[in-house]
Design a protein around this motif. Structure first.
Motif, short mmCIF file in Angstrom:
data_model
loop_
_atom_site.label_atom_id
_atom_site.label_comp_id
_atom_site.label_asym_id
_atom_site.label_seq_id
_atom_site.Cartn_x
_atom_site.Cartn_y
_atom_site.Cartn_z
N VAL A 1 -1.57 17.56 7.67
CA VAL A 1 -2.96 17.60 7.70
C VAL A 1 -3.52 16.08 7.49
N ALA A 2 -4.61 15.19 7.92
CA ALA A 2 -5.08 14.20 7.21
C ALA A 2 -6.59 14.20 7.48
N GLY A 3 -6.92 12.62 5.95
CA GLY A 3 -7.84 12.59 5.76
C GLY A 3 -8.98 11.72 6.50
N SER A 4 -8.18 10.86 7.55
CA SER A 4 -8.56 8.99 8.08
C SER A 4 -8.24 9.01 9.31
N ALA A 5 -8.71 8.20 10.45
CA ALA A 5 -8.38 7.92 11.73
C ALA A 5 -7.02 7.37 11.85
N ALA A 6 -6.93 6.92 10.82
CA ALA A 6 -5.97 5.81 10.56
C ALA A 6 -4.36 7.02 10.05
N GLY B 1 -13.40 5.53 11.32
CA GLY B 1 -12.92 5.33 12.93
C GLY B 1 -13.78 6.40 13.90
N ASP B 2 -13.77 6.58 14.63
CA ASP B 2 -14.65 7.46 15.89
C ASP B 2 -13.87 8.23 15.92
N LEU C 1 -2.30 19.95 13.93
CA LEU C 1 -2.87 18.88 13.29
C LEU C 1 -4.43 19.04 12.56
N ILE C 2 -4.73 18.83 11.61
CA ILE C 2 -6.04 19.03 10.90
C ILE C 2 -6.75 17.59 10.27
N ILE C 3 -7.53 17.16 10.93
CA ILE C 3 -7.84 16.08 10.22
C ILE C 3 -9.66 15.99 9.94
N GLU C 4 -9.52 16.50 8.38
CA GLU C 4 -10.68 16.12 8.44
C GLU C 4 -10.77 15.63 7.06
N ASP C 5 -12.03 14.65 6.82
CA ASP C 5 -11.86 13.59 5.61
C ASP C 5 -12.65 14.05 4.33
N THR C 6 -13.36 16.11 4.07
CA THR C 6 -13.84 16.47 2.33
C THR C 6 -12.54 17.29 2.57
N ILE C 7 -12.19 17.08 1.34
CA ILE C 7 -11.02 17.31 0.20
C ILE C 7 -11.55 19.11 1.14
N SER C 8 -12.19 19.42 0.55
CA SER C 8 -12.47 21.09 0.46
C SER C 8 -12.60 21.49 1.83
N LYS D 1 -6.77 -3.39 7.06
CA LYS D 1 -5.85 -3.80 7.97
C LYS D 1 -4.65 -2.41 8.51
N GLU D 2 -4.95 -0.94 7.72
CA GLU D 2 -4.15 -0.18 8.05
C GLU D 2 -4.32 -0.12 10.14
N LEU D 3 -5.92 -0.37 9.87
CA LEU D 3 -6.78 -0.04 11.37
C LEU D 3 -5.43 -1.49 11.65
#
Length: 464
Positions: free
Chosen positions: A37-42, A65-66, A12-19, A176-178
Motif C-alpha cells: 500500500v501507499a498513500g501518495s504519488a511519491a 501529484g496527478d 499495489l494499492i495507491i490511495e491517500d485516504t487511510i480508511s 524534495k522527495e518528488l
C-alpha cells in the motif's frame, strides 16, 4: 499430493485516504493477493519499484501529484502492469482519459466490494499484454511554470544522467522527495528500485537495521534475516530524507558505505557489495548542522556534490494559483462537486500569504474547501480560519527554537482544567501549526526526537 494453492498476483494499492486504503487492502487480501500500500504519488512510485506488482489499484486524485501522470510513468517502465483506476462519482471524462492512457479498468467511488473483487479477478486472469510506452515517460508530477521551477527542472535533467550524489535542501512541503523521484525517473537507473527512507521517522536504535539490514538473531526481535534499504536499492536509487537527523555513529557507517560501496548488516561478518546512487534531503541548513557538531563534515562534503535547493512556495509567484486551481479541480472530482475557481480576493490573498507549510499546506487548505463546501466560486469566507492567523507581511517562521510561550494560540483558555494527555496533544498540534506541519522543526522546539512525534501522530490517526 494435494492441489497446490493458487498463487494470486501481487497488488499495489495507491490511495491517500487511510480508511479506504485499509478497506481495499482487506478486500484484496481476502481474494488471496499479496498486497502493498501507499498513500501518495511519491510513495506509490517507490513501492512500484520495490514490489513490482502485477496489478495497481490507483486513485487518480493524490495529494502530491496527478494519478494519471503516475500511471503513465509506471506503464512506461512496465507496460504489462494492469492498472485499475478509482474515480469520483460523475468524473466520467477522467475515467475515459484513464482508459485511453492504458488503464485495465476503472471503478467509481464509493467502490462496491463485489465490484472490486471482480475487477481484481478480471485483471488476474487477463492475458499478458505489452503496451506502447506513453510519450514523455518521465512524467512531470510537479505543477508550476515559474522561473524558479524551470531552473529546478533543468537541473534535475542535467544531473539525472550522472552517478553524482545529489543533496536536496528546502523547507518542509516544497517537494524534495518528488525532486528525488524526478532524478531517478530521468536516470539510466529508472528501471531499478527507488527506495525512500525518512531518517527522522525511525527510532535511532532501529535506523542502522533499516539502512543496512540485519541477520536473524542479531538482536531481540530479529526473527529472520532482513535486507536493509541500501540492499533493496541495489541497481537503483536510495533516497535518505531528513539526513541531518541521523545519529553520529550511523553517519560514520554511512560514510564507509559511500567510500566502499559495501554494507555490513547488523550481526553479519562479511561485507556485501551493492550498486546504489544516493540522493539525500533535509529541511535544515546542513552547514549549520556541521558547525553545531550534529553532522560530520567529511560526510557532508561526500554527499554535497550536486546541491539542489527547492524554492519555497512564497517565492514561486503565480505557481500558488496554478497549484491551487489544479488541486481544487482534482479534489472536487473526488468529492463529486463542482467549483468555479478562485475569486480575485482569494487569488490576491494566496499571493500574499507566506505559506510556511508550502505546497503541503496549500493542498490541505484546498482539500478543506472541497470537503466542507458544495461548490461555486471560492471566496475568502470559505477558507479555513487558521489561514488568517498567519502574518501576511510578517517574517516567515524559521527552524530556530522558540520558547513555548511564543507558540501561536489556538490553545483553549481553560487549558489547565484539561487532562494531561489532551494538553500534550493540543500543544504538539499548535507547535506543528507554527512550523507548517514540519515534524523535525516541531521536535526541535519541543526538545524531543522526531520519531517520538511521528509515533504520537500515528497513534492519533494523523497523516504526516
Amino acid at each position: 499430493m494435494g492441489n497446490r494453492p493458487v498463487r494470486h498476483p501481487p497488488v499495489l494499492i495507491i490511495e491517500d485516504t487511510i480508511s479506504l486504503r485499509l478497506v481495499y487492502r482487506a478486500i484484496a487480501m481476502a481474494a488471496g493477493h499479496p498486497v502493498a500500500v501507499a498513500g501518495s504519488a511519491a510513495e506509490g512510485l517507490a513501492q512500484f519499484h520495490a514490489t513490482a506488482p502485477n496489478i495497481v489499484l490507483l486513485d487518480v486524485v493524490l495529494p502530491d501529484g496527478d494519478g494519471l501522470a503516475l500511471m503513465r510513468a509506471m506503464l512506461a517502465e512496465r507496460p504489462e502492469t494492469l492498472v485499475i483506476v478509482l474515480t469520483a462519482h460523475g468524473s466520467v471524462n477522467r475515467a475515459i482519459e484513464a482508459m485511453r492512457a492504458g488503464a485495465q479498468d476503472f471503478l467509481v467511488k464509493p467502490v462496491d466490494e463485489a465490484r472490486l473483487t471482480a475487477a481484481l479477478a478480471n485483471a488476474a486472469n487477463a492475458p499478458q499484454r505489452t503496451l506502447p510506452a506513453p510519450a514523455g515517460p518521465q512524467a512531470n508530477l510537479f505543477i508550476g511554470s515559474s522561473e524558479p521551477m524551470q531552473r529546478i527542472h533543468g537541473k534535475i535533467e542535467s544531473v539525472a544522467k550522472s552517478m553524482a550524489t545529489v543533496f536536496i535542501t528546502g523547507e518542509s512541503g516544497t517537494g524534495k522527495e518528488l525532486a528525488a523521484l524526478g532524478i531517478h525517473a530521468a536516470s539510466p537507473r529508472a528501471n531499478g528500485p527507488f527506495i525512500a527512507l525518512n531518517c527522522g521517522a525511525i527510532p535511532q536504535d532501529l535506523l542502522e537495521s533499516e539502512v543496512f539490514g540485519h541477520m536473524k538473531g542479531s538482536f531481540t526481535g530479529a526473527l529472520s534475516d532482513k535486507p536493509g534499504a541500501a540492499q533493496a536499492a541495489d541497481g537503483g536509487t536510495l533516497f535518505l530524507d531528513e539526513i541531518c537527523e541521523m545519529a553520529l555513529p550511523l553517519q560514520t557507517k554511512l560514510l564507509r558505505f559511500l567510500q566502499t560501496s559495501t554494507i555490513v548488516p547488523v550481526g553479519a561478518t562479511k561485507p556485501r557489495k551493492v550498486n546504489v546512487r544516493i540522493v539525500c534531503a533535509t529541511n535544515r541548513d546542513p552547514m549549520d548542522a556541521v558547525r553545531r557538531g550534529q553532522f560530520r563534515e567529511d560526510l557532508f562534503y561526500r554527499l554535497f556534490v550536486v546541491p539542489i535547493h527547492m524554492p519555497p512556495l512564497r517565492d514561486r509567484g503565480d505557481d500558488v494559483i496554478e497549484i491551487a486551481e489544479t488541486a481544487l479541480a482534482r479534489f472536487a472530482q473526488e468529492e463529486g462537486r463542482h467549483f468555479d475557481g478562485l475569486s480575485p480576493e482569494v487569488r490576491a490573498l494566496f499571493r500574499r500569504l507566506p505559506w510556511p507549510g508550502n505546497v503541503r499546506q496549500l493542498l490541505n487548505v484546498i482539500r478543506n474547501i472541497a470537503v466542507l463546501h458544495m461548490g461555486g466560486l471560492v471566496t475568502p469566507g470559505m477558507l479555513p480560519e487558521s489561514l488568517f492567523l498567519q502574518g501576511i507581511d510578517g517574517p516567515t517562521p524559521t527552524a530556530t527554537d522558540m520558547p513555548l510561550h511564543d507558540i501561536p494560540t489556538g490553545l483553549p483558555p481553560n487549558l489547565l482544567a484539561r487532562p494531561l494527555a489532551e494538553i500534550e496533544r493540543l500543544v504538539i498540534e499548535a507547535v506543528l501549526t507554527r512550523h507548517g506541519g514540519s515534524v523535525p522543526k516541531a521536535a526541535r522546539t519541543l526538545e524531543v526526537s522526531p520519531s517520538t512525534l511521528y509515533r504520537k501522530l500515528e497513534g492519533w490517526g494523523v497523516k504526516t
